[in-house]
Design a protein around this motif. Structure first.
Motif, PDB file in Angstrom:
ATOM      1  N   PRO A  42       0.810  -1.226   0.000  1.00 22.21           N
ATOM      2  CA  PRO A  42       0.000   0.000   0.000  1.00 22.21           C
ATOM      3  C   PRO A  42       0.841   1.274   0.000  1.00 22.21           C
ATOM      4  N   LYS A  43       1.921   1.286   0.758  1.00 25.53           N
ATOM      5  CA  LYS A  43       2.764   2.484   0.848  1.00 25.53           C
ATOM      6  C   LYS A  43       3.460   2.809  -0.470  1.00 25.53           C
ATOM      7  N   ILE A  60      -0.955   9.977  -1.548  1.00 27.14           N
ATOM      8  CA  ILE A  60      -1.738  11.208  -1.629  1.00 27.14           C
ATOM      9  C   ILE A  60      -2.683  11.292  -0.438  1.00 27.14           C
ATOM     10  N   LYS A  61      -3.394  10.199  -0.168  1.00 22.74           N
ATOM     11  CA  LYS A  61      -4.361  10.188   0.931  1.00 22.74           C
ATOM     12  C   LYS A  61      -3.668  10.382   2.276  1.00 22.74           C
TER      13      LYS A  61
END
Length: 146
Positions: free
Chosen positions: A3-4, A11-12
């Motif tokens: 995910p990273k 952005i989130k």
């Protein structure tokens, strides 16, 4: 892919960190980051059409209406109907709204100045170019997900 390592995660994650920072500051003045952003999008002299504020901030009409109601109750804004078309509403800042707007503006500018002190202009230009390209991909629906 972790995910990273994804564009969306980064952005989130960054936006949430910025949002928390703005909300922390806004809470010291009895308001929220959302209210601050709305205040910054209202023309100080001429007011701003209510229908122009939502799209500028990516807010839905129902959410915006609730925030406007709260802002009006808190004495930050005043809504005025157009004399020729009662459906049109213009949002004006009260004296208190102008004061809170200035506080929000000062904080946004301060944060931007701190970023600009630590990140080179060329890196920021590249960052903005990439964000514009991402927005273009979204706007043109050039993804296999749509």
């Amino acid at each position: 892919m972790k995910p990273k390592e994804t564009v969306c995660f980064n952005i989130k994650y960054s936006w949430h960190a910025i949002s928390r920072m703005y909300n922390e500051r806004a809470s010291k003045y009895g308001t929220t980051a959302a209210v601050g952003f709305i205040l910054l999008n209202i023309d100080v002299e001429k007011g701003t059409a209510a229908t122009h504020i939502g799209p500028a901030l990516g807010m839905e009409a129902t959410s915006l209406s609730r925030v406007f109601n709260t802002m009006e109750q808190d004495g930050l804004i005043e809504r005025r109907n157009d004399s020729s078309d009662k459906r049109k509403v213009t949002i004006f800042l009260t004296a208190l709204g102008k004061d809170k707007r200035q506080i929000a503006k000062d904080f946004v500018l301060d944060f931007n100045n701190k970023v600009r002190e630590q990140v080179s202009e060329s890196k920021l230009n590249t960052f903005f170019e990439v964000l514009h390209e991402i927005q273009s991909i979204i706007d043109n629906k050039n993804t296999s997900l749509t």
